[in-house]
Write a protein that holds these residues in place. Structure first.
Motif, PDB file in Angstrom:
ATOM      1  N   ILE A   1     -15.247 -87.604 106.087  1.00 56.48           N
ATOM      2  CA  ILE A   1     -15.658 -86.415 106.835  1.00 56.48           C
ATOM      3  C   ILE A   1     -16.601 -85.651 105.908  1.00 56.48           C
ATOM      4  O   ILE A   1     -16.277 -85.451 104.732  1.00 56.48           O
ATOM      5  CB  ILE A   1     -14.454 -85.533 107.218  1.00 56.48           C
ATOM      6  CG1 ILE A   1     -13.527 -86.316 108.169  1.00 56.48           C
ATOM      7  CG2 ILE A   1     -14.914 -84.221 107.859  1.00 56.48           C
ATOM      8  CD1 ILE A   1     -12.255 -85.580 108.528  1.00 56.48           C
ATOM      9  N   ALA A   2     -17.756 -85.282 106.421  1.00 62.58           N
ATOM     10  CA  ALA A   2     -18.722 -84.563 105.589  1.00 62.58           C
ATOM     11  C   ALA A   2     -18.976 -83.182 106.172  1.00 62.58           C
ATOM     12  O   ALA A   2     -19.058 -83.025 107.388  1.00 62.58           O
ATOM     13  CB  ALA A   2     -20.028 -85.339 105.508  1.00 62.58           C
ATOM     14  N   LEU A   3     -19.082 -82.177 105.282  1.00 61.39           N
ATOM     15  CA  LEU A   3     -19.245 -80.789 105.722  1.00 61.39           C
ATOM     16  C   LEU A   3     -20.465 -80.153 105.094  1.00 61.39           C
ATOM     17  O   LEU A   3     -20.761 -80.393 103.922  1.00 61.39           O
ATOM     18  CB  LEU A   3     -18.062 -79.923 105.266  1.00 61.39           C
ATOM     19  CG  LEU A   3     -16.644 -80.385 105.473  1.00 61.39           C
ATOM     20  CD1 LEU A   3     -15.730 -79.383 104.792  1.00 61.39           C
ATOM     21  CD2 LEU A   3     -16.384 -80.442 106.956  1.00 61.39           C
TER      22      LEU A   3
ATOM     23  N   THR B   1     -24.736 -86.499 100.452  1.00 61.28           N
ATOM     24  CA  THR B   1     -23.364 -86.067 100.181  1.00 61.28           C
ATOM     25  C   THR B   1     -22.907 -84.891 101.026  1.00 61.28           C
ATOM     26  O   THR B   1     -21.721 -84.665 101.139  1.00 61.28           O
ATOM     27  CB  THR B   1     -23.217 -85.645  98.715  1.00 61.28           C
ATOM     28  OG1 THR B   1     -24.060 -84.515  98.495  1.00 61.28           O
ATOM     29  CG2 THR B   1     -23.605 -86.764  97.770  1.00 61.28           C
ATOM     30  N   SER B   2     -23.857 -84.136 101.607  1.00 62.73           N
ATOM     31  CA  SER B   2     -23.523 -82.822 102.174  1.00 62.73           C
ATOM     32  C   SER B   2     -22.863 -81.996 101.075  1.00 62.73           C
ATOM     33  O   SER B   2     -22.994 -82.338  99.909  1.00 62.73           O
ATOM     34  CB  SER B   2     -22.625 -82.941 103.391  1.00 62.73           C
ATOM     35  OG  SER B   2     -23.279 -83.738 104.355  1.00 62.73           O
ATOM     36  N   HIS B   3     -22.135 -80.939 101.439  1.00 56.63           N
ATOM     37  CA  HIS B   3     -21.545 -80.117 100.377  1.00 56.63           C
ATOM     38  C   HIS B   3     -20.152 -80.586  99.995  1.00 56.63           C
ATOM     39  O   HIS B   3     -19.778 -80.561  98.838  1.00 56.63           O
ATOM     40  CB  HIS B   3     -21.487 -78.644 100.819  1.00 56.63           C
ATOM     41  CG  HIS B   3     -22.844 -78.041 100.979  1.00 56.63           C
ATOM     42  ND1 HIS B   3     -23.193 -77.255 102.052  1.00 56.63           N
ATOM     43  CD2 HIS B   3     -23.947 -78.132 100.205  1.00 56.63           C
ATOM     44  CE1 HIS B   3     -24.457 -76.878 101.931  1.00 56.63           C
ATOM     45  NE2 HIS B   3     -24.936 -77.394 100.822  1.00 56.63           N
ATOM     46  N   ILE B   4     -19.412 -80.987 101.010  1.00 51.80           N
ATOM     47  CA  ILE B   4     -18.016 -81.366 100.754  1.00 51.80           C
ATOM     48  C   ILE B   4     -17.709 -82.622 101.571  1.00 51.80           C
ATOM     49  O   ILE B   4     -18.207 -82.778 102.694  1.00 51.80           O
ATOM     50  CB  ILE B   4     -17.056 -80.222 101.179  1.00 51.80           C
ATOM     51  CG1 ILE B   4     -17.302 -78.971 100.319  1.00 51.80           C
ATOM     52  CG2 ILE B   4     -15.595 -80.673 101.078  1.00 51.80           C
ATOM     53  CD1 ILE B   4     -16.530 -77.740 100.772  1.00 51.80           C
ATOM     54  N   GLN B   5     -16.927 -83.517 100.973  1.00 51.38           N
ATOM     55  CA  GLN B   5     -16.503 -84.705 101.722  1.00 51.38           C
ATOM     56  C   GLN B   5     -14.996 -84.909 101.618  1.00 51.38           C
ATOM     57  O   GLN B   5     -14.383 -84.584 100.607  1.00 51.38           O
ATOM     58  CB  GLN B   5     -17.209 -85.959 101.176  1.00 51.38           C
ATOM     59  CG  GLN B   5     -18.693 -85.990 101.494  1.00 51.38           C
ATOM     60  CD  GLN B   5     -19.325 -87.325 101.138  1.00 51.38           C
ATOM     61  OE1 GLN B   5     -18.682 -88.171 100.525  1.00 51.38           O
ATOM     62  NE2 GLN B   5     -20.566 -87.504 101.553  1.00 51.38           N
ATOM     63  N   PHE B   6     -14.437 -85.469 102.713  1.00 49.18           N
ATOM     64  CA  PHE B   6     -13.016 -85.856 102.743  1.00 49.18           C
ATOM     65  C   PHE B   6     -12.942 -87.379 102.733  1.00 49.18           C
ATOM     66  O   PHE B   6     -13.696 -88.032 103.450  1.00 49.18           O
ATOM     67  CB  PHE B   6     -12.353 -85.394 104.058  1.00 49.18           C
ATOM     68  CG  PHE B   6     -12.074 -83.927 104.166  1.00 49.18           C
ATOM     69  CD1 PHE B   6     -12.968 -82.989 103.677  1.00 49.18           C
ATOM     70  CD2 PHE B   6     -10.908 -83.490 104.792  1.00 49.18           C
ATOM     71  CE1 PHE B   6     -12.704 -81.636 103.807  1.00 49.18           C
ATOM     72  CE2 PHE B   6     -10.641 -82.137 104.919  1.00 49.18           C
ATOM     73  CZ  PHE B   6     -11.539 -81.209 104.437  1.00 49.18           C
ATOM     74  N   HIS B   7     -12.031 -87.933 101.940  1.00 42.03           N
ATOM     75  CA  HIS B   7     -11.758 -89.375 101.993  1.00 42.03           C
ATOM     76  C   HIS B   7     -10.272 -89.585 101.776  1.00 42.03           C
ATOM     77  O   HIS B   7      -9.588 -88.711 101.253  1.00 42.03           O
ATOM     78  CB  HIS B   7     -12.477 -90.131 100.859  1.00 42.03           C
ATOM     79  CG  HIS B   7     -13.961 -90.052 100.898  1.00 42.03           C
ATOM     80  ND1 HIS B   7     -14.690 -89.255 100.068  1.00 42.03           N
ATOM     81  CD2 HIS B   7     -14.869 -90.697 101.688  1.00 42.03           C
ATOM     82  CE1 HIS B   7     -15.980 -89.382 100.320  1.00 42.03           C
ATOM     83  NE2 HIS B   7     -16.117 -90.251 101.314  1.00 42.03           N
ATOM     84  N   ASP B   8      -9.825 -90.762 102.116  1.00 46.10           N
ATOM     85  CA  ASP B   8      -8.524 -91.188 101.622  1.00 46.10           C
ATOM     86  C   ASP B   8      -8.654 -91.269 100.110  1.00 46.10           C
ATOM     87  O   ASP B   8      -9.696 -91.644  99.589  1.00 46.10           O
ATOM     88  CB  ASP B   8      -8.177 -92.568 102.197  1.00 46.10           C
ATOM     89  CG  ASP B   8      -6.853 -93.070 101.666  1.00 46.10           C
ATOM     90  OD1 ASP B   8      -5.841 -92.849 102.330  1.00 46.10           O
ATOM     91  OD2 ASP B   8      -6.853 -93.659 100.562  1.00 46.10           O
TER      92      ASP B   8
END
Ligand SMILES: Nc1ncnc2c1ncn2[C@@H]1O[C@H](COP(=O)(O)OP(=O)(O)OP(=O)(O)O)[C@@H](O)[C@H]1O
Ligand SMILES: [Mg+2]
Lengths: 405, 231
Positions: free
Chosen positions: A219-221, A54-61
């Motif tokens: 997008i994964a951060l 998951t990493s720490h934060i993800q962006f999706h539609d």
């Protein structure tokens, strides 16, 4: 005066007191170790998910994760990605195209999730190449390369350099297929993920699914300050609306559940341990009181009132019980420190652990909150254990106590 | 003056009725003890000596009758008031188990004064004075287990005297002692009685102890059979 008498009384039956103190030392030590081991395993699990998945934060539609529709992509994702990579809070970031599909060889087929990735950024974010056990990274001069897991390779009976076919739906809604060459085989500690994910270059997937050149589904951060993840995520969420910004906890709500479940388990374990302890202490102190009846009768006869007798016994119990506790906690702390540094190798059970997505090496650790919990529990136990023997002591009537031989 | 009387019991009855057959241990005892007396309570086993001393000492309650100790009627005191009363007015010496094993002789003597929150200076000087009076000034730092039975009983007398009680009650204080220690203890008690005017009431079976008493009260079957004083 009472504490002094109580303290000296403890050492009248030196062996008995040492046995009690010793068992408390061992018990507390074992409890600290067990809780630390527990906590270490949980951290292991959570870290694995964060690091690999998951990493720490993800962006999706905002609707993408509902059914992974290829058409629900983040437009201009490359711009967003470079903006994000500029930010000092962020350690690494990457974008992906994610496509559900069918992976087949001449032998078998398997439903998979194809992750089209930026190889270098993916390496920095999830360490993709670190998991490769056979083969090579992507060769940037060639198209249609794929990295699959060992489990899938075994199932499809393919090897490095074998050809596999990926079938999927493109953005027009048409089914299309493409051949890929296996360049790497990877393995993680998570069986379920290994059976699901395969990796290709993001540009291959964009081209094959007819996505725009700068589209991505995810997008994964990785942030630099783990503790500020929540705050940072909500800031990003406001900035990038209507893109859905989620923390690892929101992506995998089971992590939080697991975390609180473990907390409950730790409290239950501590309670069971304290219950066992409480009866041991009561038993010992009752013995100590009953064999001193005459003396207690004499003390009451010469003017020691019930409150004082009560507290003398309470002090004695507290001393015996609390003497061992710090030693046990200290030993437990040192043991955890050492084992945390060394790690406990569970590779003998690694097949079972993979089912749960856990790594072989557990690093036991215990937060200060848990130490406080243990200490509080011991104090409560000691106080509770002291009451009954003390009540027995003041129930004596001096004449009766003195008359007994 | 009345206040010379430290103990006054009248029509004292005691029936132990918690047993299957109730035991009538005291059947109408009348007794007055004056300040400065040196009294032995004697009588055959089971005659009620311990019962009488326990009631006088506020350790047990009579079934009927009146008990006045140091001018106070103690029949109506609560358990806790009794404990306080004993601490102030009565010094006890038992047959054994008189001392706290984990405390030194000095600390044992100090103990009740500590419960009474007396100052350190007062405790120290009183303890020294008492240990000298019982002839054990050089054994202050010894624990009871390091003292002979006779020495332990002497420390017990010092301990009993520490809060300056109205009198000392001793139930068979010499029962566990050999004849030499018995003689020593009696010498010491007699001297304290003579020099400090301390009132002693003790029970005994021992003829040599009886011979040293200045007043002998004989019980039989829960009644006073005879009461002789000699000078
Ligand atoms: N707690 C009790 N319950 C029932 N009976 C008791 C109890 N204490 C004493 N007795 C009885 O009361 C009577 C008087 O007992 P007490 O102990 O006063 O005698 P004593 O003169 O002190 O005897 P001894 O010389 O043996 O010490 C005895 O018959 C004894 O059995
Ligand atoms: Mg008796």
């Amino acid at each position: 005066m009472l504490p002094i008498v109580a303290w000296r009384n403890i050492w009248r039956s030196r062996t008995r007191s040492l046995v009690v103190i010793g068992s408390i030392v061992i018990g507390v030590w074992a409890l600290v170790f067990l809780l630390g081991f527990f906590r270490g395993q949980v951290n292991n699990y959570i870290n694995n998910i964060i690091e690999n998945e998951t990493s720490h934060i993800q962006f999706h539609d905002s609707l993408f994760t509902e059914d992974y529709d290829v058409r629900l992509f983040i437009a201009q994702s490359e711009n967003i990605l470079s903006e994000l990579q500029e930010r000092p809070e962020i350690g690494s970031a990457t974008s992906r195209v994610i496509v559900n599909g069918m992976l087949s060889s001449s032998n078998a087929a398997q439903g998979v999730m194809v992750k089209g990735v930026h190889p270098d950024q993916e390496q920095m974010t999830t360490g993709l190449y670190d998991k490769i056990i056979e083969g090579t990274p992507f060769d940037s001069t060639r198209r249609n390369q794929i990295i699959i897991s060992q489990r899938i390779a075994e199932k499809l009976k393919v090897k490095i350099r074998s050809k596999v076919v990926v079938t999927f739906q493109n953005t027009d809604g048409d089914i299309s297929a493409a051949a890929f060459r296996v360049v790497g085989i990877y393995k993680t500690h998570n069986r379920m993920n290994d059976e699901l994910y395969v990796f290709t270059h993001i540009d291959d997937m964009r081209r094959l699914t007819l996505l725009p050149d700068d589209a991505a589904h995810e997008i994964a951060l990785v942030v630099n300050e783990f503790d500020s993840t929540d705050v940072f995520a909500s800031r990003l969420s406001a900035e990038y609306a209507p893109i859905l910004v989620q923390t690892y906890k929101q992506i995998s709500p089971d992590l939080e559940l697991f975390n609180s479940q473990i907390r409950v388990n730790m409290i239950i374990m501590t309670t069971i341990f304290m219950l066992a302890l409480i009866f041991g202490i009561i038993n010992t102190m009752l013995m100590a009181v009953l064999e001193r009846m005459k003396e207690l009768g004499m003390l009451m006869a010469i003017g020691m009132n019930k409150l004082r007798v009560f507290f003398m016994v309470v002090y004695e119990t507290l001393f015996v019980s609390l003497l061992g506790a710090p030693i046990g906690m200290g030993l437990g702390y040192l043991t955890l420190k050492y084992l945390h540094y060394r790690g406990i190798d569970l590779s003998a059970w690694s097949r079972a652990l993979e089912e749960f997505g856990m790594a072989d090496l557990v690093r036991p650790v215990l937060d200060s909150e848990s130490y406080v919990m243990i200490a509080t529990a011991i104090v409560i136990t000691a106080v509770l254990a002291s009451i009954y023997p003390a009540l027995r002591a003041i129930r004596l009537k001096p004449v009766e106590a003195l008359r007994k031989i | 003056m009345e206040n010379n009387i430290v103990i006054k019991v009248s029509d004292l009855e005691k029936i132990y009725d918690e047993t299957a057959v109730p035991v009538h241990a005291l059947r109408g005892v009348d007794l007055e003890i004056r300040r400065g007396e040196f009294t032995a309570i004697v009588g055959p086993s089971g005659s009620g000596k311990t019962t009488l001393l326990n009631i006088i000492g506020g350790l047990d309650r009579p079934t009927a009758g009146k008990v006045e100790v140091d001018g106070n009627d103690i029949a109506n005191l609560s358990d806790n008031q009794l404990i306080d009363f004993r601490k102030k007015h009565i010094g006890f010496v038992f047959q054994s188990y008189n001392l706290i094993p984990v405390l030194t002789a000095k600390e044992n003597v100090e103990f009740v004064m500590l419960l009474q929150k007396r100052s350190k200076a007062e405790r120290d000087s009183r303890t020294r004075e008492l240990m000298e009076a019982v002839g054990l000034a050089d054994r202050m730092q010894n624990r009871p287990s390091e003292l002979s039975g006779g020495q332990q009983q002497r420390v017990a007398v010092a301990r009993a005297l520490a809060p300056k009680p109205a009198f000392i009650l001793a139930d068979e204080p010499t029962a566990n002692l050999d004849s030499k220690s018995t003689a020593n203890l009696l010498d010491m008690m007699a001297r304290l009685n003579k020099e400090e005017n301390i009132t002693f009431v003790f029970s005994t079976h021992d003829q040599r102890v009886i011979d040293r008493a200045r007043r002998v009260v004989t019980l039989e079957d829960g009644k006073v059979l005879s009461d002789h004083s000699r000078e």
